[in-house]
Design a protein around this motif. Structure first.
Motif, PDB file in Angstrom:
ATOM      1  N   VAL A  72     -39.372  65.119  -5.036  1.00 30.96           N
ATOM      2  CA  VAL A  72     -38.999  65.242  -6.437  1.00 30.96           C
ATOM      3  C   VAL A  72     -39.112  63.846  -7.034  1.00 30.96           C
ATOM      4  N   VAL A  73     -39.847  63.750  -8.144  1.00 33.25           N
ATOM      5  CA  VAL A  73     -39.981  62.478  -8.853  1.00 33.25           C
ATOM      6  C   VAL A  73     -39.347  62.668 -10.220  1.00 33.25           C
ATOM      7  N   ASN A  74     -38.347  61.858 -10.528  1.00 33.63           N
ATOM      8  CA  ASN A  74     -37.643  61.983 -11.796  1.00 33.63           C
ATOM      9  C   ASN A  74     -37.859  60.752 -12.661  1.00 33.63           C
ATOM     10  N   ALA A  75     -38.439  60.986 -13.843  1.00 34.86           N
ATOM     11  CA  ALA A  75     -38.588  59.918 -14.832  1.00 34.86           C
ATOM     12  C   ALA A  75     -37.944  60.342 -16.151  1.00 34.86           C
ATOM     13  N   ALA A  76     -37.230  61.466 -16.153  1.00 37.90           N
ATOM     14  CA  ALA A  76     -36.590  61.945 -17.373  1.00 37.90           C
ATOM     15  C   ALA A  76     -35.356  61.113 -17.669  1.00 37.90           C
ATOM     16  N   ALA A  77     -35.181  60.802 -18.941  1.00 38.35           N
ATOM     17  CA  ALA A  77     -34.012  60.029 -19.347  1.00 38.35           C
ATOM     18  C   ALA A  77     -33.864  60.081 -20.854  1.00 38.35           C
ATOM     19  N   ASN A  78     -32.684  59.824 -21.305  1.00 38.11           N
ATOM     20  CA  ASN A  78     -32.423  59.604 -22.720  1.00 38.11           C
ATOM     21  C   ASN A  78     -32.392  58.088 -22.890  1.00 38.11           C
ATOM     22  N   VAL A  79     -33.449  57.544 -23.471  1.00 36.42           N
ATOM     23  CA  VAL A  79     -33.555  56.090 -23.645  1.00 36.42           C
ATOM     24  C   VAL A  79     -33.522  55.713 -25.122  1.00 36.42           C
ATOM     25  N   GLY A 110     -24.365  58.006 -28.368  1.00 30.24           N
ATOM     26  CA  GLY A 110     -23.171  57.622 -27.642  1.00 30.24           C
ATOM     27  C   GLY A 110     -23.240  58.084 -26.199  1.00 30.24           C
ATOM     28  N   LEU A 111     -22.216  57.730 -25.468  1.00 31.48           N
ATOM     29  CA  LEU A 111     -22.135  58.066 -24.052  1.00 31.48           C
ATOM     30  C   LEU A 111     -22.226  59.573 -23.828  1.00 31.48           C
ATOM     31  N   GLU A 112     -21.613  60.356 -24.713  1.00 26.79           N
ATOM     32  CA  GLU A 112     -21.639  61.814 -24.560  1.00 26.79           C
ATOM     33  C   GLU A 112     -23.047  62.379 -24.679  1.00 26.79           C
ATOM     34  N   GLU A 113     -23.951  61.672 -25.347  1.00 26.07           N
ATOM     35  CA  GLU A 113     -25.345  62.102 -25.428  1.00 26.07           C
ATOM     36  C   GLU A 113     -26.160  61.608 -24.239  1.00 26.07           C
ATOM     37  N   MET A 114     -25.794  60.462 -23.694  1.00 22.20           N
ATOM     38  CA  MET A 114     -26.573  59.853 -22.622  1.00 22.20           C
ATOM     39  C   MET A 114     -26.251  60.446 -21.245  1.00 22.20           C
ATOM     40  N   LEU A 115     -24.991  60.746 -20.977  1.00 17.10           N
ATOM     41  CA  LEU A 115     -24.574  61.187 -19.645  1.00 17.10           C
ATOM     42  C   LEU A 115     -25.238  62.463 -19.144  1.00 17.10           C
ATOM     43  N   PRO A 116     -25.354  63.519 -19.966  1.00 15.70           N
ATOM     44  CA  PRO A 116     -25.935  64.753 -19.419  1.00 15.70           C
ATOM     45  C   PRO A 116     -27.322  64.570 -18.816  1.00 15.70           C
ATOM     46  N   VAL A 117     -28.175  63.802 -19.456  1.00 17.01           N
ATOM     47  CA  VAL A 117     -29.527  63.610 -18.936  1.00 17.01           C
ATOM     48  C   VAL A 117     -29.561  62.486 -17.909  1.00 17.01           C
ATOM     49  N   ASN A 118     -28.967  61.361 -18.237  1.00 13.39           N
ATOM     50  CA  ASN A 118     -29.100  60.182 -17.383  1.00 13.39           C
ATOM     51  C   ASN A 118     -28.267  60.239 -16.115  1.00 13.39           C
ATOM     52  N   VAL A 119     -27.228  61.036 -16.103  1.00 13.82           N
ATOM     53  CA  VAL A 119     -26.401  61.172 -14.898  1.00 13.82           C
ATOM     54  C   VAL A 119     -26.391  62.615 -14.403  1.00 13.82           C
ATOM     55  N   GLY A 120     -26.123  63.551 -15.302  1.00 15.72           N
ATOM     56  CA  GLY A 120     -26.040  64.963 -14.912  1.00 15.72           C
ATOM     57  C   GLY A 120     -27.322  65.484 -14.289  1.00 15.72           C
ATOM     58  N   LEU A 121     -28.463  65.119 -14.859  1.00 18.18           N
ATOM     59  CA  LEU A 121     -29.737  65.556 -14.301  1.00 18.18           C
ATOM     60  C   LEU A 121     -29.934  65.002 -12.900  1.00 18.18           C
ATOM     61  N   VAL A 122     -29.592  63.750 -12.693  1.00 22.75           N
ATOM     62  CA  VAL A 122     -29.752  63.154 -11.360  1.00 22.75           C
ATOM     63  C   VAL A 122     -28.879  63.884 -10.354  1.00 22.75           C
ATOM     64  N   GLU A 123     -27.672  64.222 -10.737  1.00 19.67           N
ATOM     65  CA  GLU A 123     -26.799  65.002  -9.847  1.00 19.67           C
ATOM     66  C   GLU A 123     -27.442  66.353  -9.517  1.00 19.67           C
TER      67      GLU A 123
END
Length: 159
Positions: free
Chosen positions: A83-90, A95-108
């Motif tokens: 699995v190669v992941n390059a998805a992110a909210n950059v 705010g943090l509430e917009e960044m966490l789901p993609v930048n952390v939740g997706l990785v989990e």
């Protein structure tokens, strides 16, 4: 930007078979968007000769099981060795509430996918932001993921 470059490397340089799990409404629209990005960045390299090794799956990156049915999720889990992941909210504008789901939740979610089914390696790319060359101060939407930019060049900090 990074994802389409990784895709080209895997398809053209390594002859890999790739399943792209992409955000979108429907498979035809997601595929069309991917093809447009490909033509934009690689006008000298046709995607069509590699089409038989490219599979597109529409996902929702912040949903359980990536928004896939149980059957589709199981198929991914049982048939892919990496699995190669390059998805992110950059965007930098949220705010943090917009960044966490993609930048952390997706990785989990991807770690869980890698632990389920056959053994898979996870290759994760993370970045703080994106940067381009603008002759004047751009509006904040200049960095929106869906915004079409002029072709990048080495002068712009891209290589």
């Amino acid at each position: 930007f990074l994802g389409v470059h990784l895709l080209r490397e895997l398809l053209v340089e390594h002859g890999a078979t790739v399943t792209c799990a992409l955000r979108g409404v429907s498979e035809p629209r997601v595929r069309q968007s991917l093809e447009e990005k490909w033509r934009w960045f690689f006008p000298e390299t046709a995607l069509e000769p590699h089409g038989g090794r490219l599979h597109v799956v529409v996902t929702e990156v912040i949903a359980p099981r990536l928004g896939l049915t149980e059957r589709a999720y199981d198929a991914l889990a049982e048939t892919h060795g990496a699995v190669v992941n390059a998805a992110a909210n950059v965007s930098g504008g949220g705010g943090l509430e917009e960044m966490l789901p993609v930048n952390v939740g997706l990785v989990e979610s991807l770690i869980e996918l890698c632990r389920y089914g056959c053994l898979k390696h996870l290759h994760h790319v993370s970045t703080l932001s994106i940067l381009g060359h603008f002759p004047s101060r751009p509006r904040i939407d200049a960095f929106a993921e869906r915004r079409q930019l002029d072709r990048p060049s080495a002068r712009d900090g891209f290589s």
